[in-house]
Design an enzyme around this catalytic site. Structure first.
Site, mmCIF file in Angstrom:
data_model
loop_
_atom_site.group_PDB
_atom_site.id
_atom_site.type_symbol
_atom_site.label_atom_id
_atom_site.label_comp_id
_atom_site.label_asym_id
_atom_site.label_seq_id
_atom_site.Cartn_x
_atom_site.Cartn_y
_atom_site.Cartn_z
ATOM 1 N N LEU A 8 -5.408 -2.440 -11.557
ATOM 2 C CA LEU A 8 -4.598 -1.324 -10.413
ATOM 3 C C LEU A 8 -3.747 -2.205 -9.573
ATOM 4 O O LEU A 8 -3.956 -3.229 -9.121
ATOM 5 C CB LEU A 8 -5.735 -0.799 -9.563
ATOM 6 C CG LEU A 8 -5.139 0.322 -8.674
ATOM 7 C CD1 LEU A 8 -6.304 1.324 -8.296
ATOM 8 C CD2 LEU A 8 -4.751 -0.216 -7.374
ATOM 9 N N ILE A 9 -2.607 -1.656 -9.593
ATOM 10 C CA ILE A 9 -1.702 -2.090 -8.685
ATOM 11 C C ILE A 9 -0.897 -1.310 -7.689
ATOM 12 O O ILE A 9 -0.641 -0.147 -8.161
ATOM 13 C CB ILE A 9 -0.245 -2.730 -9.518
ATOM 14 C CG1 ILE A 9 -0.909 -3.861 -10.579
ATOM 15 C CG2 ILE A 9 0.834 -3.463 -8.771
ATOM 16 C CD1 ILE A 9 0.215 -4.378 -11.643
ATOM 17 N N GLY A 11 1.961 -0.150 -5.004
ATOM 18 C CA GLY A 11 3.456 -0.324 -4.964
ATOM 19 C C GLY A 11 4.246 -0.723 -6.157
ATOM 20 O O GLY A 11 4.912 -1.719 -6.212
ATOM 21 N N SER A 14 8.509 -0.757 -8.209
ATOM 22 C CA SER A 14 9.771 -1.738 -7.813
ATOM 23 C C SER A 14 9.175 -3.001 -7.392
ATOM 24 O O SER A 14 8.120 -3.252 -7.220
ATOM 25 C CB SER A 14 10.525 -0.936 -6.539
ATOM 26 O OG SER A 14 9.822 -0.981 -5.493
ATOM 27 N N GLY A 15 10.342 -3.918 -7.162
ATOM 28 C CA GLY A 15 10.166 -5.091 -6.753
ATOM 29 C C GLY A 15 8.858 -6.051 -7.664
ATOM 30 O O GLY A 15 8.703 -5.999 -8.949
ATOM 31 N N GLY A 17 5.682 -5.347 -7.620
ATOM 32 C CA GLY A 17 4.746 -4.600 -8.027
ATOM 33 C C GLY A 17 5.109 -4.133 -9.495
ATOM 34 O O GLY A 17 4.427 -4.217 -10.584
ATOM 35 N N SER A 145 2.689 -12.849 2.609
ATOM 36 C CA SER A 145 3.926 -13.183 2.729
ATOM 37 C C SER A 145 3.725 -14.691 3.361
ATOM 38 O O SER A 145 2.780 -15.180 3.823
ATOM 39 C CB SER A 145 4.638 -12.372 3.759
ATOM 40 O OG SER A 145 5.844 -12.948 4.235
ATOM 41 N N TYR A 158 5.717 -6.962 11.969
ATOM 42 C CA TYR A 158 5.355 -7.251 10.263
ATOM 43 C C TYR A 158 4.655 -8.609 9.974
ATOM 44 O O TYR A 158 3.659 -8.487 9.521
ATOM 45 C CB TYR A 158 6.768 -7.414 9.686
ATOM 46 C CG TYR A 158 6.688 -7.833 8.224
ATOM 47 C CD1 TYR A 158 5.999 -7.057 7.167
ATOM 48 C CD2 TYR A 158 7.056 -9.106 7.648
ATOM 49 C CE1 TYR A 158 5.831 -7.571 5.925
ATOM 50 C CE2 TYR A 158 6.759 -9.468 6.470
ATOM 51 C CZ TYR A 158 6.250 -8.803 5.383
ATOM 52 O OH TYR A 158 5.985 -9.102 4.101
#
Length: 294
Positions: A8-9, A11, A14-15, A17, A145, A158
């Site tokens: 399961l992923i 997002g 795009s990017g 994901g 990140s 963030y």
């Protein structure tokens, strides 16, 4: 874990994901690529991914899942578990990025960022863990990140969400060890993906304008960053997908808790992670928990 895994992923259209969904599907795994707005804002991206998978006869199924909504998460994961029987790997990737003075963000904006980045991950984890614990097997991968380890001016909200995510993911790695489940973290540096154009600006533009140094810092930072991430030799999102594949392929017990990916904006983070391992070991030993040392 078996050769063919159920993944399961979040997002996933795009990017990072999207590339991860493609990479793991090409490896023969069943991928449940989740996103919100399957029939709305993300309909085109969904159709594009489904068309890509169908052309190659790969096992990707797109599922509606809004990580910020309890009911959406529970319904999506319940339906996946009914169809697949179990999940082997969960990649928490969905996130919101913000750029601006912390004072200028409204509480509603801050809550929304935490609701996606932190509580969204927790919703998914709490929905999948009962079935993983029952099987005594599973791999949780959190896409964080380098901003979850260091700080950039005017990324404060963030950064704070990613610091929270890192704490949760590392804590789970200790808590779930006896259940046969591993929790690990991917820490990307700066990459040229769609999210670079989706920074959430603060609501209060008047306060933002009073931070003259913000515009100066933003100009310097983005000038440097864009030069790094758009160079011919710059890494692309496939680097993240490759790193996740490598973690999936590793034998249980051999996976590092943290993996830094990329060269842009990663300076010092690998060294910081090494120092943290030493500090964490000393902390546990001091409190009589040496048997929990990784």
């Amino acid at each position: 874990m078996s050769n063919r895994l159920n993944v399961l992923i979040t997002g996933a259209t795009s990017g990072f994901g999207r590339k991860t969904a493609e990479k793991l599907a090409e490896d023969g795994h069943q991928v449940f690529a989740t996103t919100r707005g399957v029939h709305g804002k993300n309909a085109d991206a969904v159709q594009n991914l489904e068309h890509w998978a169908n052309e190659r006869d790969l096992n990707i199924k797109v599922v509606e899942l809004d990580v910020s909504d309890d009911q959406s998460v529970n319904q999506a994961i319940s339906s996946i578990l009914i169809e697949a029987g179990h999940l082997d790997v969960v990649v928490n990737n969905a996130a919101i990025v913000g750029l601006g003075p912390m004072e200028a963000y409204s509480i509603d904006q801050i809550e929304a960022m935490y609701n996606t980045n932190v509580f969204g991950s927790l919703r998914v984890l709490q929905a999948v863990l009962p079935s993983m614990r029952k099987r005594k097997s599973g791999l949780l991968i959190q896409v964080s990140s380098v901003g979850g380890r260091t700080y950039l001016p005017f990324h404060g909200i963030y950064n704070s969400t990613k610091w929270a995510v890192e704490s949760i993911a590392e804590g789970l790695n200790y808590e779930l060890e006896s259940h046969g489940i591993e929790s690990v973290i991917i820490e990307p540096g700066a990459f040229n993906t769609e999210i670079m154009g989706k920074f959430a600006a603060p609501d209060n533009s008047e306060i933002e304008e009073e931070y003259a140094e913000f515009n100066k810092a933003k100009e310097v930072m983005f000038g440097k960053m864009m030069k790094l991430i758009t160079a011919d030799s710059a890494p692309g999102p496939i680097w993240i997908a490759d790193a996740i594949k490598k973690l999936v392929d590793m034998p249980a017990g051999e996976r590092p808790i943290r993996t830094v990916i990329g060269e842009a904006a990663t300076g010092g983070v690998r060294e910081l992670n090494k120092a943290q391992v030493i500090a964490q070991r000393q902390h546990l030993e001091e409190l009589g928990l040496g048997n929990w040392i990784k």
